[in-house]
Design an enzyme around this catalytic site. Structure first.
Site, PDB file in Angstrom:
ATOM      1  N   ALA A  82      87.277  21.715  -1.167  1.00 31.18           N
ATOM      2  CA  ALA A  82      86.457  20.690  -0.341  1.00 31.18           C
ATOM      3  C   ALA A  82      86.632  21.106   1.183  1.00 31.18           C
ATOM      4  O   ALA A  82      86.047  20.851   2.087  1.00 31.18           O
ATOM      5  CB  ALA A  82      86.444  19.363  -0.717  1.00 31.18           C
ATOM      6  N   THR A  83      88.124  21.549   1.575  1.00 29.38           N
ATOM      7  CA  THR A  83      88.214  21.619   2.909  1.00 29.38           C
ATOM      8  C   THR A  83      87.419  22.802   3.501  1.00 29.38           C
ATOM      9  O   THR A  83      86.582  22.779   4.513  1.00 29.38           O
ATOM     10  CB  THR A  83      89.721  22.154   3.024  1.00 29.38           C
ATOM     11  OG1 THR A  83      90.386  20.907   2.628  1.00 29.38           O
ATOM     12  CG2 THR A  83      90.051  22.391   4.497  1.00 29.38           C
ATOM     13  N   ASN A 163      88.992   8.376   0.197  1.00 30.12           N
ATOM     14  CA  ASN A 163      90.069   9.130  -0.812  1.00 30.12           C
ATOM     15  C   ASN A 163      91.429   8.005  -0.609  1.00 30.12           C
ATOM     16  O   ASN A 163      92.113   8.161  -1.483  1.00 30.12           O
ATOM     17  CB  ASN A 163      90.810  10.545  -0.327  1.00 30.12           C
ATOM     18  CG  ASN A 163      90.684  10.436   1.420  1.00 30.12           C
ATOM     19  OD1 ASN A 163      89.740  10.284   1.961  1.00 30.12           O
ATOM     20  ND2 ASN A 163      91.756  10.761   1.592  1.00 30.12           N
ATOM     21  N   GLN A 191      85.550  12.537  -3.961  1.00 29.75           N
ATOM     22  CA  GLN A 191      86.037  11.194  -4.732  1.00 29.75           C
ATOM     23  C   GLN A 191      85.195  10.642  -5.414  1.00 29.75           C
ATOM     24  O   GLN A 191      85.537   9.563  -5.993  1.00 29.75           O
ATOM     25  CB  GLN A 191      86.887  10.429  -3.778  1.00 29.75           C
ATOM     26  CG  GLN A 191      88.207  11.019  -3.059  1.00 29.75           C
ATOM     27  CD  GLN A 191      89.217  11.089  -3.868  1.00 29.75           C
ATOM     28  OE1 GLN A 191      89.251  10.783  -4.812  1.00 29.75           O
ATOM     29  NE2 GLN A 191      90.354  12.085  -3.358  1.00 29.75           N
ATOM     30  N   ALA A 212      86.678  20.813  -7.465  1.00 34.65           N
ATOM     31  CA  ALA A 212      87.213  20.769  -9.060  1.00 34.65           C
ATOM     32  C   ALA A 212      88.625  19.980  -9.303  1.00 34.65           C
ATOM     33  O   ALA A 212      88.638  19.075 -10.428  1.00 34.65           O
ATOM     34  CB  ALA A 212      87.288  22.157  -9.657  1.00 34.65           C
ATOM     35  N   HIS A 213      89.602  20.091  -8.410  1.00 33.11           N
ATOM     36  CA  HIS A 213      90.818  19.630  -8.744  1.00 33.11           C
ATOM     37  C   HIS A 213      91.174  18.182  -8.565  1.00 33.11           C
ATOM     38  O   HIS A 213      92.136  17.477  -8.929  1.00 33.11           O
ATOM     39  CB  HIS A 213      91.950  20.360  -7.937  1.00 33.11           C
ATOM     40  CG  HIS A 213      92.115  19.634  -6.631  1.00 33.11           C
ATOM     41  ND1 HIS A 213      93.122  18.910  -6.248  1.00 33.11           N
ATOM     42  CD2 HIS A 213      91.489  20.178  -5.454  1.00 33.11           C
ATOM     43  CE1 HIS A 213      92.961  18.635  -4.816  1.00 33.11           C
ATOM     44  NE2 HIS A 213      92.059  19.467  -4.341  1.00 33.11           N
ATOM     45  N   THR A 251      84.415  37.792  -3.742  1.00 31.59           N
ATOM     46  CA  THR A 251      84.503  38.187  -5.360  1.00 31.59           C
ATOM     47  C   THR A 251      84.629  36.738  -5.907  1.00 31.59           C
ATOM     48  O   THR A 251      85.443  36.037  -5.476  1.00 31.59           O
ATOM     49  CB  THR A 251      85.699  39.121  -5.617  1.00 31.59           C
ATOM     50  OG1 THR A 251      85.524  40.200  -5.467  1.00 31.59           O
ATOM     51  CG2 THR A 251      85.586  38.976  -7.151  1.00 31.59           C
ATOM     52  N   CYS A 336     107.170   7.324   6.275  1.00 38.45           N
ATOM     53  CA  CYS A 336     108.321   7.371   6.797  1.00 38.45           C
ATOM     54  C   CYS A 336     109.300   5.974   6.517  1.00 38.45           C
ATOM     55  O   CYS A 336     108.800   5.109   6.083  1.00 38.45           O
ATOM     56  CB  CYS A 336     108.215   7.008   8.636  1.00 38.45           C
ATOM     57  SG  CYS A 336     107.835   5.652   8.953  1.00 38.45           S
TER      58      CYS A 336
END
Ligand SMILES: *Cc1c(COP(=O)(O)O)cnc(C)c1O
Length: 389
Positions: A82-83, A163, A191, A212-213, A251, A336
């Site tokens: 998606a990036t 997200n 999302q 996909a992930h 490819t 943090c």
């Protein structure tokens, strides 16, 4: 534990970070393996059966991914995720549809960095970029949105589901406003894919990104929907070979694509039952966390996917909840311990005070979350918060 010949590690800590990434569904992994070993052909090899088999599998996957978003197979372009999809959609459409030598773009302050940083890059090229601020509930008001549209607005980008806080934007309404003015509309639907019914026509979108992930497929494969009727022009960002109708060369990773296709098919099959079960688990977790005095839910609870809970606790400075919770894998609004790091840009954009943003947790559930895990996670979170208070 072994499912369909694939070893699955069900080990501590409890995984409640499904919005960061999901495990590959064992049914998906099992489908991918032959495309690494036997059916390894290059889908672009047109002179032999190794190529034909790979091409047929890629095209079947394309049909499954298209069906997930209500598109035609020819409108799906494979990307690395998606990036890349967001970069290709936004830079590609801005460059191909520029009016004169500048142009106006609109996005929202709570978008993923893959959208915000891409917009910032275009601003350096000379585009004017409006970044809308959502309400305290995380939602964009269509009237405020309409007022931001300008005569030279080229492209708008608004995500379907956030997200961090899981809120669902009114995409169809925003898309209709763009459509009426001939403005291109891109949606980062990462999302929402597999969680909500997506229909590119009902949504009035021209470009839509998924990966996909985040939906039980492998990392490194995504898809960009590019509308064909009327035809939306985008400029390629990666050149060489003219794959994917010239829009994205390289490819095709057939094993990844086969996995994505199977994940998309399973998502449609399991969506209703997954959502129902996951929603009940999320509500149970919320019921438990509500026993902690001063807990607040960040973002609209009504317009939200059932997988997400984002909460803040009133705690003193210097406390790091995420560090306390080493046996529960969740995301924090700030990583943090000193309180000096930048809190989440999403929580800031919805007006949350930094002190609360520093003590926020994003808890995201998924297909493999169990009742036991939710009860244990609730015990541990409550113990960490009350111990730290
Ligand atoms: C994860 C995510 C991305 C980035 O996707 P990758 O495939 O990891 O590059 C973009 N947008 C949203 C909303 C995300 O959650």
């Amino acid at each position: 534990m072994t499912i369909a010949g694939v070893t699955v590690y069900l080990k501590r800590p409890i995984y409640l970070d499904y919005a960061a990434t999901t495990p590959v569904d064992p049914r998906v992994a099992a489908r991918m393996i032959p495309f690494l070993t036997e059916d390894f052909g290059n889908p672009a090899s047109s002179t032999h059966s190794f190529g034909w088999r790979a091409r047929d599998a890629v095209e079947q996957a394309r049909a499954n991914v298209a069906r997930l978003v209500g598109a035609q197979p020819g409108e799906i372009i494979w990307t690395s995720g998606a990036t890349e999809g967001n970069n290709l959609a936004i830079k590609g459409a801005a460059h191909a549809n520029r009016r004169g030598d500048s142009g106006h773009l609109i996005t929202v302050a709570t978008e993923h960095k893959a959208v915000l940083d891409t917009m910032q890059d275009l601003a350096r090229e000379g585009y004017r970029v409006t970044v809308l601020k959502p309400g305290a509930d995380g939602l964009i008001d269509p009237a405020q949105f309409e007022a931001a549209l300008q005569p030279d607005t080229v492209l708008v980008s608004v995500m379907l589901v956030n997200n961090e806080i899981g809120v669902i934007q009114p995409i169809a309404a925003l898309g209709a406003l763009c459509r009426a003015r001939g403005v291109l509309f891109h949606c980062d639907a990462v999302q929402g894919a597999g969680k909500l019914a997506i229909d590119v026509d009902a949504f009035n979108v021209d470009l839509l990104t998924i990966t996909a992930h985040k939906m039980y497929g492998p990392k490194g494969i995504g898809a960009l929907y590019v509308r064909q009727h009327p035809r939306v022009m985008i400029e390629a960002q990666i050149h060489g070979g003219g794959h994917e109708r010239g829009m994205r060369s390289g490819t095709l990773p057939s094993h990844q694509i086969v996995g994505f296709g199977e994940a998309a098919r399973l998502a449609l099959e399991d969506m209703a039952s997954d959502n129902d079960r996951i929603g009940r688990l999320r509500d149970r977790l919320l019921e438990r966390l509500r026993t902690v005095p001063g807990m607040v839910v960040n973002g609209s609870l009504e317009s939200r996917v059932p997988h997400n809970l984002n909460v803040s606790f009133a705690l003193g400075e210097g406390v790091s909840l995420a560090m306390e919770l080493d046996d529960v894998a969740v995301s924090a609004g700030s990583a943090c311990t000193s309180g000096s790091a930048e809190p989440s840009h999403v929580l800031r954009a919805i007006g949350l005070a930094d002190a609360l943003a520093h003590h926020s947790l994003r808890i995201t559930l998924g297909r493999y979350t169990t009742v036991d895990e939710i009860e244990q996670a609730a015990d541990r979170i409550i113990a960490a918060v009350t111990g730290a208070a």
